[in-house]
Design an enzyme around this catalytic site. Structure first.
Site, PDB file in Angstrom:
ATOM      1  N   HIS A  21       0.841  -1.200   0.000  1.00 39.16           N
ATOM      2  CA  HIS A  21       0.000   0.000   0.000  1.00 39.16           C
ATOM      3  C   HIS A  21       0.880   1.256   0.000  1.00 39.16           C
ATOM      4  O   HIS A  21       0.697   2.165  -0.820  1.00 39.16           O
ATOM      5  CB  HIS A  21      -0.922  -0.018   1.220  1.00 39.16           C
ATOM      6  CG  HIS A  21      -1.695   1.236   1.425  1.00 39.16           C
ATOM      7  ND1 HIS A  21      -2.960   1.409   0.917  1.00 39.16           N
ATOM      8  CD2 HIS A  21      -1.385   2.390   2.075  1.00 39.16           C
ATOM      9  CE1 HIS A  21      -3.394   2.612   1.248  1.00 39.16           C
ATOM     10  NE2 HIS A  21      -2.456   3.227   1.954  1.00 39.16           N
ATOM     11  N   GLU A  22       1.830   1.302   0.915  1.00 38.57           N
ATOM     12  CA  GLU A  22       2.718   2.459   1.012  1.00 38.57           C
ATOM     13  C   GLU A  22       3.607   2.579  -0.225  1.00 38.57           C
ATOM     14  O   GLU A  22       3.938   3.687  -0.653  1.00 38.57           O
ATOM     15  CB  GLU A  22       3.557   2.395   2.284  1.00 38.57           C
ATOM     16  CG  GLU A  22       2.756   2.491   3.571  1.00 38.57           C
ATOM     17  CD  GLU A  22       1.907   3.745   3.681  1.00 38.57           C
ATOM     18  OE1 GLU A  22       2.306   4.800   3.139  1.00 38.57           O
ATOM     19  OE2 GLU A  22       0.843   3.680   4.311  1.00 38.57           O
TER      20      GLU A  22
END
Length: 186
Positions: A21-22
């Site tokens: 996600h990051e």
């Protein structure tokens, strides 16, 4: 021991999804020329890190999430250096900022579809053309209770008694009505 292994694997899976996600935020920020200062999994004190180009990558003590520190995410960022000023996020066009903020969500959606695909390929999908009518799995004899309280004996042909039901039989009708599923028989 198996439960502990399951918990550890689940936690590692969550850490992996947070990292991906990051990474969605980081890769889109870099694509638009924004400075990514830090990319960390976890919060709190740093356990391990290394620096490559202008980004510090690391793992922190509390594995409860992660973050991607982009220089100048808002105009209130107090720690912008003169070197970072041309690469700050808040000076980029609005549509680029939206894409960077949506990068993590896009990765989550893609990851979700990939997981569904893998599950469908390994565990299988229901076959809509399969015959779902009930199949007899086991036949047991149920004897009636006699007047003196003892159980009688099973009579009839085979384990299915007088009904003639045997293991593996597919039930097509019940009381003259055609069956399409076990729920209908139930």
């Amino acid at each position: 021991m198996a439960n502990l292994l399951g918990i550890v694997l689940f936690a590692l899976g969550i850490c992996l999804t947070v990292a991906l996600h990051e990474a969605g935020h980081m890769l889109t920020a870099r694509a638009f020329g924004m400075r990514v200062r830090r990319f960390f999994i976890g919060f709190g004190p740093t356990l391990w890190s290394f620096k490559k180009n202008e980004t510090e990558y690391g793992v922190a003590a509390l594995p409860l999430g992660g973050f991607c520190d982009i220089a100048g995410m808002t105009a209130q960022d107090e720690f912008i250096t003169e070197e970072e000023r041309p690469y700050v996020m808040y000076k980029k066009p609005w549509w680029q900022r939206i894409i960077v903020l949506s990068g993590g969500v896009a990765v989550n959606i893609i990851l979700g579809f990939m997981i569904l695909f893998v599950v469908a390929q390994t565990a299988g999908l229901p076959n809509p053309n399969a015959d779902t009518r009930p199949v007899v799995d086991q036949v047991t004899c149920s004897a009636d209770q006699l007047d003196n309280g003892e159980l009688g004996t099973c009579t009839g042909v085979g384990a299915g008694g007088e009904a003639g039901i045997e293991q593996g039989d597919r039930l097509l009708t019940f009381n003259g009505e055609e069956l399409e599923s076990f729920q209908q028989l139930r």
